[in-house]
Enzyme design. Structure first.
Site, PDB file in Angstrom:
ATOM      1  N   THR A  13       0.830  -1.211   0.000  1.00 36.26           N
ATOM      2  CA  THR A  13       0.000   0.000   0.000  1.00 36.26           C
ATOM      3  C   THR A  13       0.865   1.262   0.000  1.00 36.26           C
ATOM      4  OG1 THR A  13      -1.641  -1.218   1.264  1.00 36.26           O
ATOM      5  CG2 THR A  13      -1.876   1.153   1.245  1.00 36.26           C
ATOM      6  N   VAL A  14       1.793   1.363   0.943  1.00 36.05           N
ATOM      7  CA  VAL A  14       2.571   2.602   1.049  1.00 36.05           C
ATOM      8  C   VAL A  14       3.622   2.693  -0.058  1.00 36.05           C
ATOM      9  CG1 VAL A  14       3.960   4.060   2.571  1.00 36.05           C
ATOM     10  CG2 VAL A  14       2.173   2.627   3.547  1.00 36.05           C
ATOM     11  N   LYS A 102       6.699   1.976  12.044  1.00 28.88           N
ATOM     12  CA  LYS A 102       6.728   2.308  13.479  1.00 28.88           C
ATOM     13  C   LYS A 102       7.314   1.190  14.337  1.00 28.88           C
ATOM     14  CE  LYS A 102       2.650   0.911  11.975  1.00 28.88           C
ATOM     15  NZ  LYS A 102       1.663   1.348  11.016  1.00 28.88           N
ATOM     16  N   VAL A 129       4.476   7.885  12.536  1.00 29.79           N
ATOM     17  CA  VAL A 129       3.441   8.298  13.496  1.00 29.79           C
ATOM     18  C   VAL A 129       2.508   9.295  12.790  1.00 29.79           C
ATOM     19  CG1 VAL A 129       2.950   9.380  15.718  1.00 29.79           C
ATOM     20  CG2 VAL A 129       5.068   8.084  15.417  1.00 29.79           C
ATOM     21  N   ILE A 133       0.309  13.271   8.786  1.00 30.19           N
ATOM     22  CA  ILE A 133       0.351  14.471   9.642  1.00 30.19           C
ATOM     23  C   ILE A 133       1.795  14.808  10.010  1.00 30.19           C
ATOM     24  CG2 ILE A 133      -0.456  15.508  11.804  1.00 30.19           C
ATOM     25  CD1 ILE A 133      -2.532  13.268  11.980  1.00 30.19           C
ATOM     26  N   GLY A 184      -7.333   0.104   3.043  1.00 28.91           N
ATOM     27  CA  GLY A 184      -5.877   0.140   3.211  1.00 28.91           C
ATOM     28  C   GLY A 184      -5.432   0.824   4.489  1.00 28.91           C
ATOM     29  N   ASP A 198      -0.358  -0.976  17.750  1.00 26.90           N
ATOM     30  CA  ASP A 198       0.131   0.019  16.790  1.00 26.90           C
ATOM     31  C   ASP A 198       0.233   1.401  17.468  1.00 26.90           C
ATOM     32  OD1 ASP A 198       0.459   0.924  13.822  1.00 26.90           O
ATOM     33  OD2 ASP A 198      -1.179   2.166  14.567  1.00 26.90           O
ATOM     34  N   LYS A 202       3.556   3.923  18.445  1.00 22.16           N
ATOM     35  CA  LYS A 202       3.593   5.333  18.044  1.00 22.16           C
ATOM     36  C   LYS A 202       3.775   6.260  19.252  1.00 22.16           C
ATOM     37  CE  LYS A 202       0.855   4.496  13.876  1.00 22.16           C
ATOM     38  NZ  LYS A 202      -0.520   4.363  13.369  1.00 22.16           N
ATOM     39  N   GLY A 299      -3.563   5.291   5.402  1.00 20.41           N
ATOM     40  CA  GLY A 299      -3.974   5.319   4.000  1.00 20.41           C
ATOM     41  C   GLY A 299      -2.783   5.545   3.090  1.00 20.41           C
TER      42      GLY A 299
END
Ligand code: HSE
Length: 401
Positions: A13-14, A102, A129, A133, A184, A198, A202, A299
């Site tokens: 995905t990433v 992470k 993290v 953002i 995703g 998770d 973080k 995402g």
């Protein structure tokens, strides 16, 4: 404009998002980097027939690490191994690394930062993290004049998405989790999301950055959202609060307490209105006061955007280490049993007078659930709450922020 080669480890995905971001915003990215960023290799065990990436695909990491033209390695494999081995080798070979991983950062951050420094390269992890953002760079750059005493956040998009859908659409847990996976957001093993692991990694990273020492994620008390029910949501609404999985690191009287757990967040708190896949990180500094960082915490493209920003920074600083202070020295954390908060409790209605005797001052709340009643305690030490609650046939308990 001269060219710089990079390699992407992982075309999930990433990883595919990183390639897409580089292609979509090519001109601006290259202008800002001052170089033409070229993906030379993509490492993945799978084949991608029909995808243009196929011609860059390699299955052997040594091809990448031994190619002196590759200056920056993007690690988006997830998990500690083989990511750790690959990242360490890449840094030791004099390459910079940008990662969204992470697990890797929480476990090996200090060591990898030290190697990057020795090699005069960089180890960047903005996307590890809060997805897209900006929060890591603010921590090691924009907020360095601050004495930060609290970092609290909604740090997992999947669980926030689930809790929001349970609240606003009255959907059941499994249906919403499936949707989050399809979009995703979720981890390969969604247990990492729903059990809070998770978010735990973080907050360990953010907390480490605040104290510049190693906050071990294993030492952080962690509860997930699997025990949250539709009845809890009814009570939350009655209390004008929202149930959020909070990851919190807070200094009280010089002692830092960290935990991940569902909280009933008050309506007037900025984290109350953070819904869906959005994440937010609330920071309190002694000069700044309150600040909140908000955006898409999971995402493909938001996460990839943060990774590519790291790549740009790495390309701009080839041969120049940007210092991130985070030593391997273990941070001594406060015992969570000593931390204090108010609790919301559900009990059978018949036990109400006992609850009043055990807890003293309580505020009852009736959400119309047959045979039971809820109440809110005064702020109490975790250990004391556990001792008192053991005297009651408790159906549920959730902390108040
Ligand atoms: N599974 C994670 C989440 C992905 O839901 O937030 C981003 O780290």
């Amino acid at each position: 404009m001269s060219k710089v080669d990079i390699a992407v480890l992982g075309y999930g995905t990433v990883g595919s998002g990183v390639v897409e971001v580089l292609n979509t915003n090519r001109e601006k990215i290259n202008r800002r980097a001052g170089k033409d960023i070229h993906v030379k290799y993509v490492l993945d065990l799978r084949e991608f027939p029909g995808d243009p990436i196929q011609e860059k695909l390699v299955h052997d990491f040594d091809i990448i690490v031994n190619d002196p033209d590759v200056k920056v390695v993007v690690e988006v494999l997830g998990g500690v191994e083989p990511a750790y081995t690959f990242v360490k080798k890449a840094l030791l070979a004099g390459k910079s690394v940008a990662t969204s991983n992470k697990e890797l950062v929480a476990k090996h951050g200090p060591e990898l930062l030290k190697i990057a420094k020795e090699q005069k390269q960089n180890f960047f992890y903005e996307a590890s993290v809060g997805g897209g953002i900006p929060i890591i760079r603010p921590m090691f750059s924009c907020l360095t004049a601050e004495d930060i005493d609290e970092v609290s956040g909604i740090l997992n998009g999947t669980t926030n998405y689930i809790l929001s859908k349970m609240t606003f659409e009255r959907l059941d847990f499994d249906t919403v989790l499936k949707e989050a996976q399809e979009k995703g957001y979720a981890e390969r093993n969604p247990e990492a999301d729903v059990e809070g692991y998770d978010a735990c990694r973080k907050i360990a990273i953010l907390s480490s950055m605040v104290c510049e020492k190693q906050v071990e994620f294993e030492s952080i008390y962690t509860e997930g959202i699997t025990k949250i029910t539709s009845e809890d949501i009814l009570y939350a609404k009655k209390l004008n609060r929202a149930i959020k999985l909070l990851a919190r690191s807070k200094m009280v009287n010089g002692v830092t307490y960290a935990m991940v757990a569902p909280f009933l967040v008050a309506e007037d708190h900025p984290l109350y209105s953070v819904n869906g896949v959005f994440n937010a990180i609330f920071v309190h500094g002694n000069m700044l006061g309150d600040a909140m960082f908000y955006g898409r915490g999971a995402g493909k493209l938001p996460t990839a955007s943060a990774v590519v920003a790291d790549v740009i920074d790495a390309v701009k600083h080839l041969g120049i280490n940007i210092q991130i202070r985070w030593s391997g020295e273990k941070m001594e954390m406060g015992d969570i049993n000593d931390s204090v908060c108010a609790f919301f409790v559900r009990i059978p209605t018949a036990s109400l007078s006992k609850a009043e005797k055990v807890f003293g001052k309580i505020r009852t709340v009736d959400a119309g659930v047959k045979g039971e009643i809820g109440f809110v305690t005064e702020p109490v030490k975790e250990s004391e709450f556990a001792r008192l609650a053991a005297e009651l046939p408790m159906i549920q308990r959730i902390r108040l922020n």
